[in-house]
Design an enzyme around this catalytic site. Structure first.
Site, short mmCIF file in Angstrom:
data_model
loop_
_atom_site.label_atom_id
_atom_site.label_comp_id
_atom_site.label_asym_id
_atom_site.label_seq_id
_atom_site.Cartn_x
_atom_site.Cartn_y
_atom_site.Cartn_z
N GLN A 179 0.83 -1.20 0.00
CA GLN A 179 0.00 0.00 0.00
C GLN A 179 0.87 1.26 0.00
O GLN A 179 2.05 1.20 0.30
CB GLN A 179 -0.93 -0.02 1.22
N LYS B 183 2.49 7.08 6.45
CA LYS B 183 1.30 6.33 6.02
C LYS B 183 0.09 7.24 6.19
O LYS B 183 -0.10 7.82 7.27
CB LYS B 183 1.13 5.04 6.83
N GLU C 267 -4.58 -0.24 5.41
CA GLU C 267 -3.68 0.09 6.51
C GLU C 267 -4.24 1.31 7.25
O GLU C 267 -4.83 2.20 6.63
CB GLU C 267 -2.30 0.40 5.97
N ALA D 295 6.86 7.46 10.80
CA ALA D 295 7.72 6.51 11.52
C ALA D 295 9.17 6.88 11.25
O ALA D 295 9.57 7.05 10.10
CB ALA D 295 7.44 5.10 11.03
N ALA D 296 9.94 7.00 12.34
CA ALA D 296 11.37 7.32 12.19
C ALA D 296 12.02 6.27 11.29
O ALA D 296 11.77 5.07 11.43
CB ALA D 296 12.04 7.31 13.56
N PHE D 297 12.83 6.76 10.37
CA PHE D 297 13.46 5.84 9.42
C PHE D 297 14.54 5.03 10.11
O PHE D 297 15.28 5.52 10.95
CB PHE D 297 14.07 6.65 8.27
N LEU D 298 14.63 3.78 9.72
CA LEU D 298 15.69 2.92 10.25
C LEU D 298 17.01 3.26 9.55
O LEU D 298 17.00 3.87 8.48
CB LEU D 298 15.32 1.45 9.97
N ASP E 4 -1.27 -9.62 10.38
CA ASP E 4 -0.48 -9.44 9.15
C ASP E 4 1.02 -9.59 9.41
O ASP E 4 1.82 -8.86 8.85
CB ASP E 4 -0.81 -8.04 8.58
N GLU F 165 12.06 -8.57 10.78
CA GLU F 165 13.43 -8.22 10.40
C GLU F 165 14.32 -8.10 11.63
O GLU F 165 13.85 -7.75 12.72
CB GLU F 165 13.43 -6.89 9.64
N1 ATP Z 1 10.66 2.97 9.64
C1 ATP Z 1 11.17 2.40 8.58
N2 ATP Z 1 12.36 2.77 8.08
C2 ATP Z 1 12.89 2.20 7.00
N3 ATP Z 1 12.30 1.23 6.32
C3 ATP Z 1 11.12 0.81 6.76
C4 ATP Z 1 10.49 1.37 7.90
N4 ATP Z 1 9.31 0.74 8.10
C5 ATP Z 1 9.21 -0.15 7.12
N5 ATP Z 1 10.29 -0.13 6.32
C6 ATP Z 1 10.55 -0.97 5.16
O1 ATP Z 1 9.55 -0.77 4.21
C7 ATP Z 1 8.95 -2.00 3.85
C8 ATP Z 1 7.46 -1.80 3.73
O2 ATP Z 1 6.98 -1.30 4.94
P1 ATP Z 1 5.64 -1.83 5.56
O3 ATP Z 1 5.82 -3.28 5.83
O4 ATP Z 1 5.24 -0.96 6.67
O5 ATP Z 1 4.68 -1.60 4.33
P2 ATP Z 1 3.51 -2.45 3.79
O6 ATP Z 1 2.97 -1.78 2.59
O7 ATP Z 1 2.58 -2.71 4.89
O8 ATP Z 1 4.21 -3.79 3.38
P3 ATP Z 1 3.50 -5.16 3.23
O9 ATP Z 1 2.32 -4.94 2.41
O10 ATP Z 1 4.56 -5.99 2.57
O11 ATP Z 1 3.14 -5.60 4.61
C9 ATP Z 1 9.30 -2.99 4.95
O12 ATP Z 1 9.58 -4.24 4.42
C10 ATP Z 1 10.51 -2.39 5.62
O13 ATP Z 1 11.69 -3.05 5.21
MN MN Z 2 1.71 -4.23 5.86
#
Ligand code: ATP
Ligand code: MN
Length: 594
Positions: free
Chosen positions: A286, A302, A323, A405-408, A474, A479
């Site tokens: 998404q 998001k 989401e 969300a703070a970036f990793l 979900d 990780e």
């Molecule tokens: N705070 C963050 N900082 C950096 N990378 C992130 C962060 N949060 C998520 N990610 C990366 O971004 C990817 C997608 O994030 P997230 O899982 O929240 O999205 P999603 O659209 O819900 O994904 P999915 O549909 O696969 O569940 C994750 O696999 C993760 O590696």
């Molecule tokens: Mn997701």
């Protein structure tokens, strides 16, 4: 057989499932047989075509003269008279008999299917019933887990039929309106569980099969706990951003320390700093945006899609649910309150879509902006789910709320390893995962690295508790930071699909805990603290009250937390009962049978 399956499944309109099943069967055959299988399919098509041509010809000629075979039969008059059915059968051509047999088989099969649905019992054993009732695991518990037993008892007290419970708004301690309610003081204080914890701390219990004492828990012992900065031999400069400092402080056993002041500073940065640039994040299903602030600070955005009280659509599976930005904010605070500290800091903020998104982005996403009939500014971006005009994200009229969300740390600094969650769901509307079919599934997991030693299995128990509290189904992957090897915490990342059903407790999320019957002393102590002291709902409400988009959660979701704490405590108690009286399940089964 392949042909008839093909026909059946297409009749039900399930092309994807059909293709899968055919591919699996064909690919399992030796090469020569595979060719034959396809030849048979092709042959069938040719046969059908020939039959159609003959039928057309027959429509023209049959009335005028009977077919030659009929003449032949009338000449053979000396043969003894036959019963009418036998005669009809004899008169039929081979292919017609074949067609009759196939039709009879299909009618029988359809009947079996109907009976199967009625009985809620899969014909193949691996086929999930088509409706909502879920049968989890074997009927007999083989692995000494408490799952089946607990579910039975749970259901006896509830009106649900799928291993989970639905509540009416009036049944819960919260109400459907947004008024905070203080739950009644607990009747059961779980003194039996408290006593075990107490004895463990005194050293009176050296080993307990269910509750893992602190002196056996690597998350408590932490013989080593280096930070990313120490591992990489890096120190933050004086003008480093709060986020950079935070990155270097991430340790082997937790994302941040208890009371770490950088967390609140990062939250403040994400809420107040100007947004310099926005770009859509690749990957995931998404829409998400990467937000750039000054000084290299980044956040993952998001967007808000619905009001707080909009729940998961009843006919939506967990994998097609939208989401919710507020779930990300709430889950961060909950993770912090529970003392896990495995979720990145997340804050809410309201953006001006024109100046803080449209004006600072470029590329294809710009083409997806439009003004809706209600005169709101909208966009949908590009992604694999819900990125179209029908599912656009709209401002009010151009102010948009979202989670940040703070970036990793980047992979240059700290690469992450992605693990498939052993209790991941099937992500298919009819297929079941292995853990849903096998009651002793935990034995399989327990004997497989990295779950066979160290902290990882206990981390999955924590994750199961965390996800059960938030209602997050979900959790397909998780990780870890590669540099710390296997003895490190899993990140609690992506809670976008949590907090979807306030009146439903999804017991299957607790499957890891109930199948393994294992929990950290520290986690149980935290749950008991909230159950017997300030309720979790109140603690979370307070923690989130300073967020700019407060109130973050709809009250019934907060009330659900206190209810779910009790369910977890009951589950742990059941596990202990079972470990102390391993034959209890057999006795219960007998009682039910009588
Ligand atoms: N705070 C963050 N900082 C950096 N990378 C992130 C962060 N949060 C998520 N990610 C990366 O971004 C990817 C997608 O994030 P997230 O899982 O929240 O999205 P999603 O659209 O819900 O994904 P999915 O549909 O696969 O569940 C994750 O696999 C993760 O590696
Ligand atoms: Mn997701």
């Amino acid at each position: 057989m392949e042909i008839s399956c093909n026909w059946l499944v297409h009749r039900h309109g399930e092309t994807a499932f059909n293709e899968d099943s055919i591919n699996i069967r064909v690919s399992r055959m030796p090469r020569i047989m595979r060719t034959n299988a396809w030849l048979r399919v092709r042959g069938a098509t040719g046969w059908a075509r020939g039959r159609w041509r003959r039928r057309v010809a027959c429509a023209r000629d049959c009335k005028r003269s009977p077919p030659p075979s009929d003449h032949a039969l009338t000449r053979r008059s000396p043969s003894p008279p036959r019963r009418p059915t036998a005669r009809i059968m004899l008169n039929m051509k081979l292919k017609e008999r074949l067609a009759l047999a196939i039709s009879a088989f299909l009618v029988l099969f359809t009947l079996m299917l109907i009976v199967d649905l009625q009985m809620d019992y899969g014909i193949s054993g691996h086929r999930t019933p088509l409706h909502g009732r879920v049968k989890i695991g074997d009927d007999v518990d083989k692995g000494g887990s408490a799952y089946i037993e607990f579910r039975k008892r749970f259901l006896q007290k509830s009106n649900g039929s799928n291993g989970s419970r639905e509540y009416e708004p009036s049944e819960t301690s919260g109400s459907a309106d947004a008024e905070p309610r203080t739950p009644a003081p607990p009747v059961d204080k779980y003194e039996d569980l408290q006593k075990i914890l107490h004895d463990q701390l005194l050293g009176n219990i050296r080993y307990h099969t269910v509750i893992v004492a602190p002196h056996r828990d690597l998350n408590v012992l932490r013989p080593e706990n280096p930070t990313i900065g120490e591992m990489e031999d890096l120190e933050s400069s004086i003008n480093a951003s709060h986020l950079e400092k935070f990155h270097l402080n991430i340790a082997q056993h937790e994302l941040y320390e208890e009371g770490e002041p950088l967390v609140d500073k990062i939250l403040k940065d994400m809420i107040t700093l100007p947004i310099l640039h926005v770009e859509q994040k690749e990957g995931g299903t998404q829409l998400k945006l990467i937000i750039d602030y000054p000084n290299g600070i980044q956040a993952l955005f998001k967007p808000m899609r619905f009001a707080r009280d909009v729940q998961t659509l009843p006919n939506h599976f967990y994998f097609s649910d939208y989401e919710r930005h507020n779930a990300e904010i709430a889950a961060f605070h909950l993770d912090r309150i529970l003392g896990f500290r495995r979720t990145v800091p997340v804050a809410g903020r309201v953006l001006n879509m024109t100046t803080e998104i449209y004006d600072v982005t470029e590329g294809d996403i710009l083409k997806t902006f439009f003004v809706s009939p209600a005169n709101n500014f909208c966009f949908h971006g590009k992604c694999s789910y819900y990125c179209d005009t029908g599912h656009a994200i709209c401002g009010n009229p151009d102010m948009l709320e979202g989670s940040f969300a703070a970036f990793l740390p980047s992979s240059d600094l700290a690469e992450r390893k992605v693990w498939r969650h052993p209790w991941r769901r099937s992500y298919h509307k009819r297929r079941k995962a292995q853990w849903e079919l096998q009651s002793d599934y935990c034995i399989t997991v327990k004997t497989t690295p990295p779950y066979d030693s160290g902290r990882r299995l206990l981390d999955l128990m924590d994750m199961s508790i965390f996800d059960f509290l938030t209602g997050n189904m979900d959790r397909h992957h998780y990780e870890t930071f590669k540099m710390f090897g296997n003895e490190t915490f899993p990140l609690h990342l992506d809670q976008g699909r949590a907090f979807g059903k306030a009146y439903h407790d999804e017991l299957s999320i607790l499957a890891p805990l109930l199948q393994c019957c294992l929990v950290r002393h520290t986690t149980l102590a935290t749950l008991l603290k909230f159950h017997n002291g300030k309720p979790l709902s109140a603690a979370l409400r307070d923690a989130m009250s300073s967020d700019p988009v407060s109130p973050v959660l709809w009250e019934p979701h907060l009330a659900a937390l206190d209810r779910r704490v009790i369910i977890i405590l009951n589950a742990i108690r059941k596990c202990i009962d079972q470990s102390e009286n391993p034959n209890v399940q057999e006795l219960d089964d007998m009682a039910i049978a009588l």
